[in-house]
Design an enzyme around this catalytic site. Structure first.
Site, PDB file in Angstrom:
ATOM      1  CG  HIS A  70      -0.034   0.128   1.925  1.00 20.09           C
ATOM      2  ND1 HIS A  70       0.113   0.976   3.100  1.00 20.09           N
ATOM      3  CD2 HIS A  70       0.150  -1.526   3.524  1.00 20.09           C
ATOM      4  CE1 HIS A  70       1.370   0.186   4.042  1.00 20.09           C
ATOM      5  NE2 HIS A  70       0.442  -0.768   4.365  1.00 20.09           N
ATOM      6  CG  ASP A  71      -0.473   3.884   1.011  1.00 16.26           C
ATOM      7  OD1 ASP A  71      -1.189   5.163   1.525  1.00 16.26           O
ATOM      8  OD2 ASP A  71      -0.614   3.552   2.421  1.00 16.26           O
TER       9      ASP A  71
ATOM     10  N   GLY B 252       5.653  -1.354   2.725  1.00 16.60           N
ATOM     11  CA  GLY B 252       4.237   0.138   2.518  1.00 16.60           C
ATOM     12  C   GLY B 252       5.160   1.106   2.373  1.00 16.60           C
TER      13      GLY B 252
END
Length: 268
Positions: free
Chosen positions: A126-127, A144
């Site tokens: 994520h991200d 992440g």
């Protein structure tokens, strides 16, 4: 649901109401496409591809069997807030790759640029933000909030710690474990990975000889000097260096929050 008339979709594929499928898209057998997915023209999905969530693919992306894009982040802090996974154009996503969308804590977006090759079993958490023309070899694993620049090579079976940044034209050797930032143009290797030199293969391929010389001179001053590396980087910038590549390297070092991993014969 919006499906272009020129799209070719296997009878066994499942496309949820609301998905947008562009012109000349090919979707193979047993693919699953969620209701908020947008697939740009000329993309090709082989069999058993799963794309869910608010995922957008640009043009000409090629997704190989058993890749999974857009499923919920593997982050216990995620609580079903709105998020996105965004791809540019002409990426190749190989078998069993998994890429997650963003979280509230990271801006809500995972972004993959264009012309990247993500080999089998790559994971991008994520991200993350990935630039253009990067190659991530088989089994590379990104935690992440990682930021990769452009023209970066990540070797196979290499994990990268969350929040790490890697600069343009850098290379991380296979089976390394990276937990700190790697400046542009550098090559890192080891567990834990440290800067070993310049990525000369990539530099000679993409830059003129005089440009490589300036980068090399700056590298020697930064990594073999007697002062802390951030102080040397600041000195170089304060001297009014004109070369944009040297500026980029020095600015990256100064802005690093996780530190630059390297060793000196005359340690600081």
């Amino acid at each position: 649901m919006s499906i272009a008339t020129s799209a070719k979709i296997a009878q066994t594929a499942i496309i949820e109401e609301g998905a947008v499928i562009g012109e000349n898209v090919e979707i193979g057998h047993y693919c699953v496409i969620g209701k908020d997915v947008k697939i740009g023209k000329d993309c090709k999905l082989y069999n058993n591809v799963t794309i869910l969530g608010n995922t957008t693919l640009g043009e000409g992306n090629e997704i190989f069997p058993n890749a999974t894009l857009g499923t919920k982040p593997q982050d216990l802090k995620y609580h079903d807030e709105p998020n996105e996974l965004i791809f540019g154009n002409y990426n190749k996503i190989r078998e069993f790759t998994m890429i997650n969308p963003g979280t509230e804590g990271g801006g809500g977006k995972t972004i993959i640029g264009s012309n990247n090759l993500l080999m089998a079993y790559v994971h991008i958490a994520h991200d993350c933000i990935i630039g253009d023309s990067c190659i991530l070899a088989n089994g590379a694993t990104l935690g992440g909030h990682i930021v990769l620049g452009n023209y970066i090579n990540i070797g196979g079976l290499t994990p990268i710690h969350q929040f790490v940044k890697v600069g343009d034209y850098a290379m991380i050797a296979g089976a390394s474990a990276l937990s700190q930032d790697i400046p542009p143009f550098c090559m890192a290797e080891g567990n834990r990975a440290v800067v070993r030199g310049l990525n000369l293969h990539r530099l000679r391929k993409n830059f003129e000889h005089h440009q490589v010389d300036k980068i090399h001179n700056a590298y020697k001053r930064l990594f073999f000097g007697n002062a802390p590396i951030k102080e040397i980087a600041k000195e170089i910038l304060d001297e009014g260096v004109k070369d944009s590549n040297v500026q980029k390297m020095c600015e990256f070092i100064i802005q690093s929050t996780r530190g630059i991993p390297f060793t000196r014969k005359n340690n600081e």
